[in-house]
Motif scaffolding. Sequence first.
Motif, PDB file in Angstrom:
ATOM      1  N   VAL A   8       0.854  -1.189   0.000  1.00 39.73           N
ATOM      2  CA  VAL A   8       0.000   0.000   0.000  1.00 39.73           C
ATOM      3  C   VAL A   8       0.890   1.240   0.000  1.00 39.73           C
ATOM      4  N   GLU A   9       0.598   2.181  -0.878  1.00 39.17           N
ATOM      5  CA  GLU A   9       1.370   3.425  -0.938  1.00 39.17           C
ATOM      6  C   GLU A   9       1.049   4.289   0.283  1.00 39.17           C
ATOM      7  N   MET A  10       1.815   4.085   1.335  1.00 27.59           N
ATOM      8  CA  MET A  10       1.640   4.855   2.571  1.00 27.59           C
ATOM      9  C   MET A  10       2.903   5.668   2.809  1.00 27.59           C
ATOM     10  N   THR A  11       2.739   6.950   3.109  1.00 33.30           N
ATOM     11  CA  THR A  11       3.905   7.795   3.335  1.00 33.30           C
ATOM     12  C   THR A  11       4.005   8.290   4.773  1.00 33.30           C
ATOM     13  N   CYS A  12       2.927   8.135   5.545  1.00 27.96           N
ATOM     14  CA  CYS A  12       2.942   8.665   6.909  1.00 27.96           C
ATOM     15  C   CYS A  12       1.980   7.869   7.792  1.00 27.96           C
TER      16      CYS A  12
END
Length: 71
Positions: A8-12
């Motif tokens: 999953v594209e999670m950045t924070c």
Amino acid sequence: MTVHEFKVEMTCTGCSGAVERVLGKLKEKVEKVEIDLDNKKVFVTSALSADELLETIKKTGKETSYVGVKN
């Protein structure tokens, strides 16, 4: 129960929190959620199918892909 792995594209932590919230709405259908934010991985322990879980995680608006079953 099966442990499914998703990328999953999670950045924070806000992103990972969103994933936890949508999966939390499935209540007893999901036994456990583990999130590896650094590697952008989500592990879901559930009797639900990978497709059902994938559709649920996609509700966050994050780019999500199914990796496979974790051994």
